[in-house]
Motif scaffolding. Structure first.
Motif, PDB file in Angstrom:
ATOM      1  N   ILE A 173       0.853  -1.208   0.000  1.00  0.00           N
ATOM      2  CA  ILE A 173       0.000   0.000   0.000  1.00  0.00           C
ATOM      3  C   ILE A 173       0.884   1.251   0.000  1.00  0.00           C
ATOM      4  O   ILE A 173       0.655   2.191  -0.772  1.00  0.00           O
ATOM      5  N   ASN A 174       1.914   1.258   0.860  1.00  0.00           N
ATOM      6  CA  ASN A 174       2.792   2.431   0.936  1.00  0.00           C
ATOM      7  C   ASN A 174       3.577   2.638  -0.357  1.00  0.00           C
ATOM      8  O   ASN A 174       3.835   3.752  -0.776  1.00  0.00           O
ATOM      9  N   GLU A 175       3.913   1.521  -0.988  1.00  0.00           N
ATOM     10  CA  GLU A 175       4.712   1.597  -2.203  1.00  0.00           C
ATOM     11  C   GLU A 175       3.883   2.010  -3.417  1.00  0.00           C
ATOM     12  O   GLU A 175       4.332   2.794  -4.250  1.00  0.00           O
ATOM     13  N   LYS A 176       2.649   1.494  -3.491  1.00  0.00           N
ATOM     14  CA  LYS A 176       1.920   1.635  -4.761  1.00  0.00           C
ATOM     15  C   LYS A 176       0.681   2.520  -4.713  1.00  0.00           C
ATOM     16  O   LYS A 176       0.002   2.668  -5.726  1.00  0.00           O
ATOM     17  N   THR A 177       0.339   3.056  -3.540  1.00  0.00           N
ATOM     18  CA  THR A 177      -0.846   3.922  -3.489  1.00  0.00           C
ATOM     19  C   THR A 177      -0.503   5.196  -2.709  1.00  0.00           C
ATOM     20  O   THR A 177       0.564   5.289  -2.101  1.00  0.00           O
TER      21      THR A 177
END
Ligand code: NAD
Length: 289
Positions: A173-177
Motif C-alpha cells: 500500500i505504501n509503495e503503490k498507493t
C-alpha cells in the motif's frame, strides 16, 4: 430454469472445495432469470489437484468464466493469462472472465466492501480506516480501499500465520498507493483503542465473530467507540448481528454493518464482469434473505 437453457446458454462455474453450502449459485441464477440473461451458474467441487484441468475446461467448454474460492484463490494465478492490476496487488483471485480463450483474474471482495458503503451513502475516501485482519478478506479490503482513496490505514493482526501478510499489505500500500499504511499488533490494546478512536471507520475482517468464534469480539468495551458518527463494519454475515455489532450499537454508533452488503456487492461485481449488466441487488437480497 428449463425455459431459459438452450443451445446458446453460457456456463459460469464456481470452483472450490467444500462448496455445496454456497449461496452463489442461487444468487446468480436468480439474477440471470430476473434479467432474462442466457447464462447458467453451477458449483463444482475442485481442489488444488483438479484445478489445472478445471481451468483448462473454462477454455475448452468456452465457459464465460468462474468464481474461485478456497483452496484455489492463489493457486489459480499461474494458470491464468492476465490479472487486473488490483488483483495482482492482492495476490488472490475470486473471479475469472474468459474473453475468447484469454482468462483474466479479478478479486471483487474489496470492490464489494467499498460498494456496500457507497450503497449506504457513506464515503470513506480521504479518511482514516482501522482494519483488523490480513487474510483473504482483509487483504482485498485493504488494497481496494487504499487504491480507491482511503488516506490513512492502521492494519492490526495478531502474531499468527497472517502476520507476514499484514506486513506485505502495509508495504505494498505504501509503495503503490497514496494511502499511508501502518502495521500494528492486536495484542497492544492501548494502541488498538487509540487507532480505532482516531478513525472514520473501523472494519473487522478477522474470523472472530463467525462460527466457531461467534460468541467473541475483538472489541468488548463500548467506551472504545466514543464517536456516534463513526462507521463500524463487521465482514461477518452469519450471524446477522455479531458480538462486535452489539458492542458498537450499545455505544450508540449510528453506522453499524454486517458483511451482507459486501457479500452481495462482490457477487454483483462479478456478475457485471461476466454479463456487462448490473445485478438486481435488492431483488437478490429478498430472494436470499
Ligand atoms: P482468512 O483465514 O484468510 O483470514 C483470517 C484472519 O482472521 C487473519 O487475519 C487472522 O489473523 C485473523 N484471526 C483468526 N482468528 C483470530 C483470532 N482468534 N483473533 C484475532 N484474529 C484472528 O479468512 P478470510 O477468508 O479472510 O475471512 C475472514 C472474515 O471475513 C470471516 O469472518 C469471513 O466471514 C469474512 N468474509 C466476508 C466476506 C463478505 O463478502 N462479507 C467475504 C469473505 C470473507
Amino acid at each position: 430454469m428449463t425455459e431459459r437453457i438452450d443451445g446458446h446458454t453460457l456456463l459460469i462455474g464456481l470452483m472450490a472445495y467444500p462448496i455445496r453450502h454456497s449461496m452463489s449459485p442461487t444468487m446468480h441464477n436468480n439474477a440471470f432469470a430476473k434479467l432474462g440473461l442466457n447464462f447458467a451458474y453451477l458449483a463444482f467441487e475442485i481442489t488444488n489437484d483438479t484445478l489445472p484441468a478445471a481451468v483448462q475446461s473454462i477454455r475448452t467448454l468456452d465457459m464465460r468464466g468462474s468464481n474461485i474460492s478456497m483452496p484455489n484463490k492463489q493457486k489459480i494465478i499461474p494458470l491464468l493469462d492476465k490479472l487486473d492490476p488490483a488483483t495482482e496487488m492482492i495476490g488472490a483471485v475470486n473471479t475469472v472472465v474468459n474473453d475468447h480463450g484469454v482468462l483474466t483474474g479479478y478479486t471483487t471482495d474489496g470492490i464489494g466492501f467499498m460498494k456496500s458503503l457507497d450503497d449506504e451513502g457513506l464515503d470513506i475516501r480521504g479518511h482514516k480506516m482501522t482494519l483488523a485482519g490480513a487474510g483473504g478478506a482483509g487483504t482485498a479490503i485493504a488494497i481496494q480501499a487504499a487504491l480507491d482513496g482511503v488516506k490513512e490505514m492502521s492494519i492490526f493482526n495478531r502474531h499468527d500465520e497472517f502476520w507476514d501478510n499484514a506486513k506485505r499489505n502495509v508495504d505494498i500500500i505504501n509503495e503503490k498507493t497514496d494511502c499511508k499504511a501502518t502495521l500494528h499488533d492486536l495484542a497492544d490494546q492501548d494502541d488498538y483503542k487509540a487507532e480505532i478512536q482516531s478513525s472514520f471507520i473501523y472494519a473487522d475482517a478477522t474470523s472472530v465473530g463467525m462460527n466457531p468464534l461467534q460468541d467473541q469480539t475483538l472489541v468488548t468495551d463500548p467506551t472504545w467507540f466514543n464517536n456516534p458518527d463513526q462507521i463500524v463494519f463487521d465482514t461477518v454475515y452469519a450471524p446477522r448481528t455479531t458480538e462486535l455489532m452489539k458492542v458498537a450499537e450499545k455505544a450508540g454508533v449510528k453506522h453499524v454493518f454486517n458483511g451482507l452488503g459486501m457479500m452481495l456487492e462482490q457477487g454483483a461485481a462479478a456478475f457485471k464482469l461476466w454479463t456487462g449488466k448490473e445485478m438486481p441487488v435488492d431483488y437478490i437480497r429478498e430472494v436470499l434473505f
